[in-house]
Design an enzyme around this catalytic site. Sequence first.
Site, PDB file in Angstrom:
ATOM      1  N   VAL A 118      47.859  60.777  61.560  1.00  8.95           N
ATOM      2  CA  VAL A 118      46.971  60.063  60.643  1.00  8.95           C
ATOM      3  C   VAL A 118      47.579  59.991  59.246  1.00  8.95           C
ATOM      4  CG1 VAL A 118      44.780  60.300  59.403  1.00  8.95           C
ATOM      5  CG2 VAL A 118      44.836  60.509  61.894  1.00  8.95           C
ATOM      6  N   ASP A 123      52.897  68.809  53.269  1.00 12.53           N
ATOM      7  CA  ASP A 123      52.618  69.370  54.597  1.00 12.53           C
ATOM      8  C   ASP A 123      53.120  70.817  54.594  1.00 12.53           C
ATOM      9  OD1 ASP A 123      52.119  67.786  57.580  1.00 12.53           O
ATOM     10  OD2 ASP A 123      52.798  69.870  57.608  1.00 12.53           O
ATOM     11  N   ARG A 155      58.820  69.329  59.644  1.00 12.02           N
ATOM     12  CA  ARG A 155      58.295  67.967  59.539  1.00 12.02           C
ATOM     13  C   ARG A 155      58.748  67.329  58.218  1.00 12.02           C
ATOM     14  NH1 ARG A 155      56.462  63.387  61.906  1.00 12.02           N
ATOM     15  NH2 ARG A 155      54.564  62.540  61.019  1.00 12.02           N
ATOM     16  N   THR A 188      41.713  68.954  63.251  1.00 15.46           N
ATOM     17  CA  THR A 188      40.432  69.644  63.438  1.00 15.46           C
ATOM     18  C   THR A 188      40.259  69.909  64.940  1.00 15.46           C
ATOM     19  OG1 THR A 188      39.458  67.432  63.206  1.00 15.46           O
ATOM     20  CG2 THR A 188      39.129  68.953  61.379  1.00 15.46           C
ATOM     21  N   THR A 230      38.382  64.454  61.232  1.00 16.28           N
ATOM     22  CA  THR A 230      37.108  64.289  61.940  1.00 16.28           C
ATOM     23  C   THR A 230      36.364  65.623  61.955  1.00 16.28           C
ATOM     24  OG1 THR A 230      38.215  62.692  63.335  1.00 16.28           O
ATOM     25  CG2 THR A 230      36.082  63.508  64.107  1.00 16.28           C
ATOM     26  N   CYS A 280      41.179  63.824  70.142  1.00 18.76           N
ATOM     27  CA  CYS A 280      40.056  63.094  69.540  1.00 18.76           C
ATOM     28  C   CYS A 280      38.881  63.041  70.510  1.00 18.76           C
ATOM     29  CB  CYS A 280      40.493  61.687  69.143  1.00 18.76           C
ATOM     30  SG  CYS A 280      41.593  61.694  67.719  1.00 18.76           S
ATOM     31  N   ARG A 322      49.857  66.989  73.200  1.00 21.66           N
ATOM     32  CA  ARG A 322      48.818  68.000  72.958  1.00 21.66           C
ATOM     33  C   ARG A 322      47.537  67.663  73.714  1.00 21.66           C
ATOM     34  NH1 ARG A 322      48.566  67.721  66.729  1.00 21.66           N
ATOM     35  NH2 ARG A 322      48.688  65.538  67.311  1.00 21.66           N
TER      36      ARG A 322
HETATM   37  N1  LIG Z   1      45.621  61.275  65.955  1.00 26.03           N
HETATM   38  C1  LIG Z   1      44.612  60.434  66.056  1.00 26.03           C
HETATM   39  O1  LIG Z   1      44.576  59.565  66.859  1.00 26.03           O
HETATM   40  C2  LIG Z   1      43.432  60.507  65.138  1.00 26.03           C
HETATM   41  C3  LIG Z   1      42.669  59.352  64.964  1.00 26.03           C
HETATM   42  C4  LIG Z   1      41.583  59.417  64.100  1.00 26.03           C
HETATM   43  C5  LIG Z   1      41.267  60.618  63.479  1.00 26.03           C
HETATM   44  N2  LIG Z   1      42.030  61.724  63.709  1.00 26.03           N
HETATM   45  C6  LIG Z   1      41.670  62.945  63.003  1.00 26.03           C
HETATM   46  O2  LIG Z   1      42.551  63.070  61.902  1.00 26.03           O
HETATM   47  C7  LIG Z   1      42.858  64.447  61.664  1.00 26.03           C
HETATM   48  C8  LIG Z   1      44.360  64.662  61.695  1.00 26.03           C
HETATM   49  O3  LIG Z   1      44.826  64.409  63.002  1.00 26.03           O
HETATM   50  P1  LIG Z   1      46.365  64.164  63.335  1.00 26.03           P
HETATM   51  O4  LIG Z   1      46.400  63.613  64.707  1.00 26.03           O
HETATM   52  O5  LIG Z   1      47.016  63.401  62.233  1.00 26.03           O
HETATM   53  O6  LIG Z   1      46.911  65.643  63.323  1.00 26.03           O
HETATM   54  P2  LIG Z   1      48.451  66.071  63.453  1.00 26.03           P
HETATM   55  O7  LIG Z   1      48.424  67.355  64.154  1.00 26.03           O
HETATM   56  O8  LIG Z   1      49.276  64.951  63.954  1.00 26.03           O
HETATM   57  O9  LIG Z   1      48.931  66.263  61.956  1.00 26.03           O
HETATM   58  C9  LIG Z   1      48.422  67.142  61.097  1.00 26.03           C
HETATM   59  C10 LIG Z   1      49.464  67.536  60.068  1.00 26.03           C
HETATM   60  O10 LIG Z   1      48.802  68.423  59.213  1.00 26.03           O
HETATM   61  C11 LIG Z   1      49.666  69.507  58.913  1.00 26.03           C
HETATM   62  N3  LIG Z   1      48.868  70.644  58.509  1.00 26.03           N
HETATM   63  C12 LIG Z   1      48.193  71.514  59.286  1.00 26.03           C
HETATM   64  N4  LIG Z   1      47.556  72.424  58.527  1.00 26.03           N
HETATM   65  C13 LIG Z   1      47.847  72.109  57.246  1.00 26.03           C
HETATM   66  C14 LIG Z   1      47.497  72.666  56.004  1.00 26.03           C
HETATM   67  N5  LIG Z   1      46.701  73.724  55.908  1.00 26.03           N
HETATM   68  N6  LIG Z   1      47.993  72.109  54.889  1.00 26.03           N
HETATM   69  C15 LIG Z   1      48.788  71.019  54.966  1.00 26.03           C
HETATM   70  N7  LIG Z   1      49.158  70.450  56.108  1.00 26.03           N
HETATM   71  C16 LIG Z   1      48.685  70.976  57.232  1.00 26.03           C
HETATM   72  C17 LIG Z   1      50.448  69.710  60.176  1.00 26.03           C
HETATM   73  O11 LIG Z   1      51.659  70.397  59.918  1.00 26.03           O
HETATM   74  C18 LIG Z   1      50.663  68.278  60.656  1.00 26.03           C
HETATM   75  O12 LIG Z   1      51.861  67.730  60.192  1.00 26.03           O
HETATM   76  C19 LIG Z   1      42.086  65.224  62.731  1.00 26.03           C
HETATM   77  O13 LIG Z   1      40.844  65.598  62.208  1.00 26.03           O
HETATM   78  C20 LIG Z   1      41.889  64.211  63.822  1.00 26.03           C
HETATM   79  O14 LIG Z   1      40.745  64.490  64.593  1.00 26.03           O
HETATM   80  C21 LIG Z   1      43.123  61.686  64.498  1.00 26.03           C
END
Ligand SMILES: NC(=O)c1ccc[n+]([C@@H]2O[C@H](COP(=O)([O-])OP(=O)(O)OC[C@H]3O[C@@H](n4cnc5c(N)ncnc54)[C@H](O)[C@@H]3O)[C@@H](O)[C@H]2O)c1
Length: 426
Positions: A12, A30, A35, A80, A118, A258, A329
């Site tokens: 995201v 990050d 990464r 999340t 989310t 999700c 995942r």
């Molecule tokens: N992937 C999807 O399709 C999608 C779509 C809509 C919403 N979301 C929501 O968006 C959010 C993020 O999802 P994602 O898929 O991008 O996750 P992700 O796991 O791909 O990425 C998260 C990033 O956050 C970093 N991170 C973790 N803890 C951290 C912290 N304390 N400080 C800074 N960085 C940190 C991780 O290293 C990682 O690079 C979630 O709540 C997810 O439910 C995801």
Amino acid sequence: MRKIGVVGLGYVGLPMAVTFGKKQHVIGFDINENRIEELKKGYDRTEEVEAANLEKTDISYTTNLDDLSQADFIIVAVPTPINEHKQPNLAPLLGASQSVGKALVNAPKGTIVVFESTVYPGATEEDCIPVLEKYSGLKAGEDFFVGYSPERINPGDKVNTFESIIKVVSGQNDEVLDIIAKVYESVVTAGVHRASSIKVAEAAKVIENTQRDVNIALMNEIAIICSKAGIDTNEVLKAARTKWNFLDFRPGLVGGHCIGVDPYYLTYKAQELGHHPEVILSGRRINDNMPKLIASDIVQKLLKNGHEVQGKAVNFLGMTFKENCPDLRNTKAVDLINELEKYGLNVVVNDVEADSKEAKQLYDVDLKAKDELEVSNALIIAVQHEDYIKNKASYLELVSDDGIIFDIKGMISKQDLKENQKLWRL
Ligand SMILES: NC(=O)c1ccc[n+]([C@@H]2O[C@H](COP(=O)([O-])OP(=O)(O)OC[C@H]3O[C@@H](n4cnc5c(N)ncnc54)[C@H](O)[C@@H]3O)[C@@H](O)[C@H]2O)c1
């Protein structure tokens, strides 16, 4: 113009940072040093952003909180997930809130923090704001402000993107909402929807995925009934879809972080509020149980058709949680592989999108290249990657003349088969 910082550069956060980064300087923070190093070199392992597009953006990648303090509009997009009890695991979100809280100490007065992760309704105000206040020593709504804008991107989907999906925005007060709306409007061509409160925006997102989950569960239940009745679910759905108001959901494996996860955020909150959610949780149970059911159907069908199971190799296509995306995942394909192995089958797995090192590390599965696959009595298609669709004929060559194709995604039709081959579809 607001100075943008993005916390969490995953599926995201990165595409969003890149979109803003085409127009202005962005600070990308990050905690994962790997990464950050990869992104600095122009490589995005999630495959959401191509190297050429990464080059065209103005993002400074950092793991240093001091850099984040230069931003006055901080967007948080960290994972999340749920824990082993299927309850929200807010650790990354609260960890990020802690970091942002520390960054706020030196950030400009009036900085706005927008959460995109989310969550259940109430998480931003009841869980995140207290952490921001504690670590900054500042007061939300006075020294800094908070908003929530859920992300609705669909990994692997190059049509519905950050810019082309209407963005729901919300803020602590009207003035802040207006600023948040304008910041997003500057990049989201589809425009924004101003939700009346942060909780409304939080709830809107979590119900979108819950609705999908429940509808897929219904289709899975229908598939189970059709299978018992000896009729083809695909044919049934094809006929039913001719009615104008029939909803086009398909049965299948529900994995990822999700659709298979977000409903638990809602059910957690519901239970906290004293309501036991029946429809949502039974939908979850049906979807979580599908790998077991499919595995038992596969084994029964193999045995009924005179194929041995013990120690026999079967080819398995697709291990990621969804098509055209390398994300492994929470994939349910791996549950199916494990179930099949419990029956004694030797499952030979190919995935054209997934990273083989990650498959080994996360699940101890050795991914095989296409030319390593041998002809066997069964071909299981779990994920419909573009490559499998395009090269369908060559993958079907991997099935013996009297073998069976187990097509979970409805990719194969009877016309694709040789005379004595059989087709099983969910
Ligand atoms: N992937 C999807 O399709 C999608 C779509 C809509 C919403 N979301 C929501 O968006 C959010 C993020 O999802 P994602 O898929 O991008 O996750 P992700 O796991 O791909 O990425 C998260 C990033 O956050 C970093 N991170 C973790 N803890 C951290 C912290 N304390 N400080 C800074 N960085 C940190 C991780 O290293 C990682 O690079 C979630 O709540 C997810 O439910 C995801």
